[in-house]
Design an enzyme around this catalytic site. Structure first.
Site, PDB file in Angstrom:
ATOM      1  N   ARG A  74       3.362  -0.609   1.070  1.00  0.00           N
ATOM      2  CA  ARG A  74       2.973  -1.339  -0.147  1.00  0.00           C
ATOM      3  C   ARG A  74       3.806  -0.864  -1.335  1.00  0.00           C
ATOM      4  NH1 ARG A  74       1.479   2.532  -2.715  1.00  0.00           N
ATOM      5  NH2 ARG A  74       1.111   1.297  -4.558  1.00  0.00           N
ATOM      6  N   ALA A 130       5.812  -2.600  -4.928  1.00  0.00           N
ATOM      7  CA  ALA A 130       6.829  -3.656  -5.022  1.00  0.00           C
ATOM      8  C   ALA A 130       8.193  -3.282  -4.422  1.00  0.00           C
ATOM      9  CB  ALA A 130       6.949  -4.103  -6.473  1.00  0.00           C
ATOM     10  N   GLN A 180      -5.719   2.897  -4.977  1.00  0.00           N
ATOM     11  CA  GLN A 180      -4.370   3.462  -4.838  1.00  0.00           C
ATOM     12  C   GLN A 180      -4.192   4.674  -5.761  1.00  0.00           C
ATOM     13  OE1 GLN A 180      -5.039   0.223  -5.012  1.00  0.00           O
ATOM     14  NE2 GLN A 180      -3.576  -1.037  -3.906  1.00  0.00           N
ATOM     15  N   ASP A 226       5.029  -5.380 -10.455  1.00  0.00           N
ATOM     16  CA  ASP A 226       5.296  -6.178  -9.250  1.00  0.00           C
ATOM     17  C   ASP A 226       6.217  -7.350  -9.544  1.00  0.00           C
ATOM     18  OD1 ASP A 226       2.695  -4.674  -8.572  1.00  0.00           O
ATOM     19  OD2 ASP A 226       3.532  -5.396  -6.680  1.00  0.00           O
ATOM     20  N   ASN A 283       1.166  -6.503 -12.694  1.00  0.00           N
ATOM     21  CA  ASN A 283       0.998  -5.220 -11.999  1.00  0.00           C
ATOM     22  C   ASN A 283      -0.443  -5.155 -11.499  1.00  0.00           C
ATOM     23  OD1 ASN A 283       2.129  -2.637 -11.179  1.00  0.00           O
ATOM     24  ND2 ASN A 283       0.784  -1.695 -12.685  1.00  0.00           N
ATOM     25  N   LYS A 284      -0.775  -4.085 -10.808  1.00  0.00           N
ATOM     26  CA  LYS A 284      -2.099  -3.924 -10.203  1.00  0.00           C
ATOM     27  C   LYS A 284      -3.215  -4.294 -11.164  1.00  0.00           C
ATOM     28  CE  LYS A 284      -2.885  -3.046  -6.862  1.00  0.00           C
ATOM     29  NZ  LYS A 284      -3.115  -4.219  -5.945  1.00  0.00           N
TER      30      LYS A 284
HETATM   31  O1  MRU Z   1      -1.228  -3.850  -3.973  1.00  0.00           O
HETATM   32  P1  MRU Z   1      -0.196  -2.765  -4.048  1.00  0.00           P
HETATM   33  O2  MRU Z   1      -0.737  -1.417  -3.707  1.00  0.00           O
HETATM   34  O3  MRU Z   1       1.062  -3.108  -3.299  1.00  0.00           O
HETATM   35  O4  MRU Z   1       0.163  -2.767  -5.589  1.00  0.00           O
HETATM   36  C1  MRU Z   1       1.123  -1.890  -6.075  1.00  0.00           C
HETATM   37  C2  MRU Z   1       1.257  -1.921  -7.539  1.00  0.00           C
HETATM   38  O5  MRU Z   1       0.662  -2.692  -8.244  1.00  0.00           O
HETATM   39  C3  MRU Z   1       2.255  -0.984  -8.115  1.00  0.00           C
HETATM   40  O6  MRU Z   1       1.840  -0.526  -9.352  1.00  0.00           O
HETATM   41  C4  MRU Z   1       3.564  -1.762  -8.295  1.00  0.00           C
HETATM   42  O7  MRU Z   1       3.934  -2.358  -7.088  1.00  0.00           O
HETATM   43  C5  MRU Z   1       4.632  -0.937  -8.764  1.00  0.00           C
HETATM   44  S1  MRU Z   1       5.257   0.030  -7.434  1.00  0.00           S
HETATM   45  C6  MRU Z   1       6.527   0.963  -7.880  1.00  0.00           C
END
Ligand code: MRU
Length: 345
Positions: free
Chosen positions: A49, A51, A197, A238, A248-249
Site C-alpha cells: 500500500r 501511493a 495505518q 495519493d 490523502n488518507k
Molecule cells: O490506503 P493506503 O494505506 O494505501 O493510504 C496511504 C496514504 O494515504 C498515504 O498517506 C499516501 O499514500 C502517501 S504514501 C507515501
C-alpha cells in the site's frame, strides 16, 4: 532495525517479495508472489500500500504477468498484456502512481520487438520505477528537512514512510532526512482510523528506526495543537491535482484545517509522480469507497450494531489553500501551485 533493513517490496529471482502490511505490527511476515493475480489481491487487501509503492507493485505485477503469458506472436502478447494491466489498474482508484507506472510499463513494452524483449523491458522498467521512486524520496526528504527546526515535534497522518514507498518514505522521509542532518525530532502519529495505518505502521516503523514517537487517536490532534505541542504537520499524498488540491488518507483534511486555525504549517511531501496535471482540481479525484466491515469491525470483532448504515471513503481532498507547501524532489513548491506544479511535473 536500520531503515535500510525495512524492505517492503523487492524483486528476487523471478518473484516479488513484499512485507504483508496487514500482519504488522504483530508479526513481520514476507510473502513471495509469482503471478499478477496474487499481486492484484495484495493491492486490494492493502498487504502492499501507499501511493509510490502502489506504482512499484503494479509495475512488478505487470512484469510477473508478462512472464506467464502464452501467445503466438507479439500482437497477441501485447493484447493479453493489456488485459493484465487492466486487472491491476482496477485494484485501487485514488493513488495516481499506480496508473502512472502502468502507463510507463505499457509504453516500454510497446517499444520492444520480440516477446522475450518485452518481458525483459518490463522487468527493467519496473526496477527503474522502483529506483526512481527511492531517489525521489531521498531528494524530497533533503528539501523537506530544511523546513524542520532542531527539536521539532511533527504530526503525521496515516503511513507515508518506508512501508508506503520503496523503502525511505515521503512524509517520514522528511523526518528521516532531518535526523540525518543532525536535528532532534519527535513525532506524533495519529491512529488513522479505520485501518490504523498510523498506529499499526507509522508507530512500528518509527520505533524500528529509533525515532521518538507518541501515538494519539485521531480525535486528540486538536487538543495537542491548541496546547502548542505540535510545531508542524507533514503528510503524504495519493494524488495532487493541477491546482494543488491534495487527496490523502481520510482525515487529512481535518488535520489541515485545524493546522491553519492554529497557525501551524501543513506540508505535503510527495514525488512528482503523484501529481496529476490532467485533473484541474481535487473534486475530480476519484475517491475509493471501501467495505463497511472496515468501520464496523476491528480484527473481526464487531464494534457497531449489525446492519448499521456505513460510509467508508478511504481518502479526502484538502483544498490547496490549506497547504503551506508541497515538498517534491524538484524543490519546495508554494502558491501559486497551478503554475509551479506545471513547471515541475
Ligand atoms: O490506503 P493506503 O494505506 O494505501 O493510504 C496511504 C496514504 O494515504 C498515504 O498517506 C499516501 O499514500 C502517501 S504514501 C507515501
Amino acid at each position: 532495525m536500520a531503515l535500510a533493513d525495512i524492505k517492503p517490496i523487492q524483486w528476487i529471482d523471478g518473484k516479488v517479495r513484499i512485507i504483508d502490511q496487514t500482519r504488522l505490527p504483530a508479526e513481520l511476515v514476507y510473502v513471495d508472489m509469482d503471478d499478477y493475480v496474487a499481486m492484484a489481491e495484495a493491492i486490494c487487501q492493502l498487504r502492499v500500500r501507499g501511493a509510490p509503492q502502489l506504482g512499484i507493485a503494479a509495475a512488478y505485477g505487470l512484469a510477473l504477468g508478462a512472464r506467464r503469458i502464452k501467445a503466438n506472436g507479439r500482437e497477441e502478447f501485447l493484447s493479453k498484456l493489456s488485459q493484465v494491466s487492466k486487472v491491476l489498474a482496477s485494484t485501487r482508484p485514488t493513488a495516481v502512481n499506480l496508473f502512472y507506472a502502468l502507463r510507463r510499463m505499457e509504453s516500454a513494452a510497446g517499444k520492444a520487438r520480440t516477446i522475450a524483449d518485452i518481458q525483459q523491458a518490463l522487468l527493467d522498467e519496473a526496477k527503474r520505477i522502483a529506483d526512481e521512486e527511492d531517489a525521489a524520496n531521498r531528494q524530497l526528504g533533503k528539501f523537506g528537512a530544511e523546513l524542520v527546526g532542531d527539536g521539532a515535534t511533527i504530526l503525521t497522518h496515516c503511513n507515508a514512510g518506508a512501508l508506503a514507498t520503496g523503502g525511505y518514505g515521503t512524509a517520514l522521509g522528511v523526518i528521516y532526512a532531518a535526523r540525518e542532518a543532525g536535528k532532534g525530532v519527535q513525532v506524533f502519529a495519529d491512529e488513522s482510523r479505520p485501518l490504523l495505518q498510523g498506529s499499526r505502521l507509522t508507530a512500528w516503523e518509527l520505533m524500528q528506526v529509533g525515532i521518538p514517537v507518541t501515538l494519539i487517536t485521531d480525535s486528540m490532534y486538536g487538543h495537542f495543537l491548541i496546547s502548542g505541542k505540535i510545531d508542524l504537520d507533514v503528510v503524504g499524498a495519493d494524488r495532487i491535482a493541477a491546482n494543488g488540491d491534495v487527496a490523502n488518507k481520510i482525515g487529512t483534511y481535518s488535520v489541515a484545517v485545524l493546522a491553519m486555525e492554529n497557525g501551524v504549517p501543513f506540508y505535503v511531501a510527495a514525488p512528482v509522480s503523484t501529481v496529476d496535471l490532467s485533473l484541474a482540481s481535487g473534486d475530480q479525484i476519484p475517491i475509493e469507497e471501501r467495505s463497511p466491515e472496515e468501520v464496523t469491525h476491528l480484527r473481526g470483532v464487531p464494534i457497531a450494531p449489525a446492519k448499521v448504515k456505513v460510509a467508508n471513503p478511504a481518502f479526502d481532498v484538502t483544498p490547496h489553500h490549506y497547504v503551506t507547501a508541497i515538498i517534491t524532489e524538484k524543490g519546495v513548491i508554494r502558491e501559486p501551485y497551478q503554475e509551479r506544479l506545471r513547471r515541475v511535473a
